[in-house]
Write a protein that holds these residues in place. Sequence first.
Motif, PDB file in Angstrom:
ATOM      1  N   GLU A   1      40.745  33.731  29.977  1.00  0.00           N
ATOM      2  CA  GLU A   1      41.960  34.449  29.571  1.00  0.00           C
ATOM      3  C   GLU A   1      41.613  35.847  29.073  1.00  0.00           C
ATOM      4  O   GLU A   1      42.303  36.405  28.236  1.00  0.00           O
ATOM      5  CB  GLU A   1      42.721  33.676  28.488  1.00  0.00           C
ATOM      6  CG  GLU A   1      43.581  32.547  28.993  1.00  0.00           C
ATOM      7  CD  GLU A   1      44.827  32.992  29.746  1.00  0.00           C
ATOM      8  OE1 GLU A   1      45.092  34.198  29.853  1.00  0.00           O
ATOM      9  OE2 GLU A   1      45.538  32.111  30.247  1.00  0.00           O
ATOM     10  N   ASP A   2      40.541  36.425  29.579  1.00  0.00           N
ATOM     11  CA  ASP A   2      40.067  37.738  29.134  1.00  0.00           C
ATOM     12  C   ASP A   2      40.222  38.747  30.265  1.00  0.00           C
ATOM     13  O   ASP A   2      39.578  38.625  31.313  1.00  0.00           O
ATOM     14  CB  ASP A   2      38.598  37.617  28.720  1.00  0.00           C
ATOM     15  CG  ASP A   2      37.974  38.913  28.283  1.00  0.00           C
ATOM     16  OD1 ASP A   2      38.653  39.968  28.286  1.00  0.00           O
ATOM     17  OD2 ASP A   2      36.781  38.895  27.941  1.00  0.00           O
ATOM     18  N   GLU A   3      41.076  39.765  30.053  1.00  0.00           N
ATOM     19  CA  GLU A   3      41.344  40.746  31.097  1.00  0.00           C
ATOM     20  C   GLU A   3      40.088  41.500  31.528  1.00  0.00           C
ATOM     21  O   GLU A   3      39.943  41.828  32.706  1.00  0.00           O
ATOM     22  CB  GLU A   3      42.424  41.732  30.634  1.00  0.00           C
ATOM     23  CG  GLU A   3      43.774  41.060  30.503  1.00  0.00           C
ATOM     24  CD  GLU A   3      44.884  42.004  30.108  1.00  0.00           C
ATOM     25  OE1 GLU A   3      44.940  43.123  30.646  1.00  0.00           O
ATOM     26  OE2 GLU A   3      45.709  41.598  29.276  1.00  0.00           O
TER      27      GLU A   3
ATOM     28  N   TRP B   1      38.283  39.357  33.990  1.00  0.00           N
ATOM     29  CA  TRP B   1      38.922  39.336  35.320  1.00  0.00           C
ATOM     30  C   TRP B   1      38.484  40.541  36.134  1.00  0.00           C
ATOM     31  O   TRP B   1      38.166  40.422  37.315  1.00  0.00           O
ATOM     32  CB  TRP B   1      40.438  39.328  35.208  1.00  0.00           C
ATOM     33  CG  TRP B   1      41.010  38.210  34.407  1.00  0.00           C
ATOM     34  CD1 TRP B   1      40.493  36.952  34.251  1.00  0.00           C
ATOM     35  CD2 TRP B   1      42.203  38.248  33.629  1.00  0.00           C
ATOM     36  NE1 TRP B   1      41.291  36.210  33.431  1.00  0.00           N
ATOM     37  CE2 TRP B   1      42.348  36.973  33.039  1.00  0.00           C
ATOM     38  CE3 TRP B   1      43.157  39.221  33.376  1.00  0.00           C
ATOM     39  CZ2 TRP B   1      43.432  36.664  32.209  1.00  0.00           C
ATOM     40  CZ3 TRP B   1      44.236  38.909  32.561  1.00  0.00           C
ATOM     41  CH2 TRP B   1      44.356  37.647  31.986  1.00  0.00           C
TER      42      TRP B   1
ATOM     43  N   THR C   1      41.874  31.685  38.972  1.00  0.00           N
ATOM     44  CA  THR C   1      41.798  31.639  37.516  1.00  0.00           C
ATOM     45  C   THR C   1      40.611  32.403  36.954  1.00  0.00           C
ATOM     46  O   THR C   1      40.542  32.630  35.753  1.00  0.00           O
ATOM     47  CB  THR C   1      41.756  30.187  37.007  1.00  0.00           C
ATOM     48  OG1 THR C   1      40.724  29.479  37.706  1.00  0.00           O
ATOM     49  CG2 THR C   1      43.096  29.508  37.201  1.00  0.00           C
TER      50      THR C   1
ATOM     51  N   SER D   1      45.209  35.538  34.762  1.00  0.00           N
ATOM     52  CA  SER D   1      45.544  34.621  33.668  1.00  0.00           C
ATOM     53  C   SER D   1      45.920  33.225  34.170  1.00  0.00           C
ATOM     54  O   SER D   1      46.915  33.077  34.895  1.00  0.00           O
ATOM     55  CB  SER D   1      46.716  35.190  32.870  1.00  0.00           C
ATOM     56  OG  SER D   1      47.236  34.231  31.980  1.00  0.00           O
TER      57      SER D   1
ATOM     58  N   ASP E   1      54.480  39.153  31.479  1.00  0.00           N
ATOM     59  CA  ASP E   1      53.973  38.417  32.644  1.00  0.00           C
ATOM     60  C   ASP E   1      54.106  39.226  33.938  1.00  0.00           C
ATOM     61  O   ASP E   1      53.254  39.128  34.823  1.00  0.00           O
ATOM     62  CB  ASP E   1      54.666  37.064  32.785  1.00  0.00           C
ATOM     63  CG  ASP E   1      54.068  36.017  31.852  1.00  0.00           C
ATOM     64  OD1 ASP E   1      52.975  36.261  31.287  1.00  0.00           O
ATOM     65  OD2 ASP E   1      54.689  34.944  31.696  1.00  0.00           O
TER      66      ASP E   1
ATOM     67  N   LEU F   1      51.092  41.365  33.884  1.00  0.00           N
ATOM     68  CA  LEU F   1      49.906  40.583  34.270  1.00  0.00           C
ATOM     69  C   LEU F   1      49.900  40.287  35.765  1.00  0.00           C
ATOM     70  O   LEU F   1      48.862  40.354  36.421  1.00  0.00           O
ATOM     71  CB  LEU F   1      49.851  39.274  33.474  1.00  0.00           C
ATOM     72  CG  LEU F   1      49.489  39.375  32.005  1.00  0.00           C
ATOM     73  CD1 LEU F   1      49.684  38.020  31.319  1.00  0.00           C
ATOM     74  CD2 LEU F   1      48.061  39.872  31.827  1.00  0.00           C
TER      75      LEU F   1
END
Length: 168
Positions: free
Chosen positions: A24-26, A29, A59, A63, A94, A97
């Motif tokens: 869950e870390d931008e 990604w 994933t 996110s 969202d 994201l």
Amino acid sequence: VAVAKELGASGVRCIVDWSVEEDEDERAWDANARRKAELLERAAAALGPGAAFMPVKLTALLSPGLLERLAALGGEGGDAAVLREPRAGLSSQDVRLFDEAIERLSLLCEAARRTGVPLLLDAEQSHRQLAVHAIARELQRRFNVGGAAVVYDTVQMYLYASDARLPP
């Protein structure tokens, strides 16, 4: 590489993969997308037509929570709406994201198109799969043009809803 080339001489092509777990870390990604694109370029250069495709675990590049929230919008019979317009119903955070994920994935798709090594969006947990299909369709509309298949989707045919999720 030597074994892959030997197999290639017999008509066997390789799946080129570098897997990482969900995050869950931008920043992760972005880093994962860059490493995946670099591997794609290196594999294409080393294997040429022996590189069949590269699986992509979403994933690791966006996110996981977004996938769950997007898939939940499908609800009872809402799959078609999510596949047609995935941003509808998402919060502004969202949507941001989602758009950033599409941009990140687009860079990977451009590398796939350039190298001739297509991407296979790998299946996720079944409760996230509708979102994977929505992202796949968004990317396919952009990159599977002119007769070239750059982005493939995975349909889990053992799930009851799978027949309805096949493209028309």
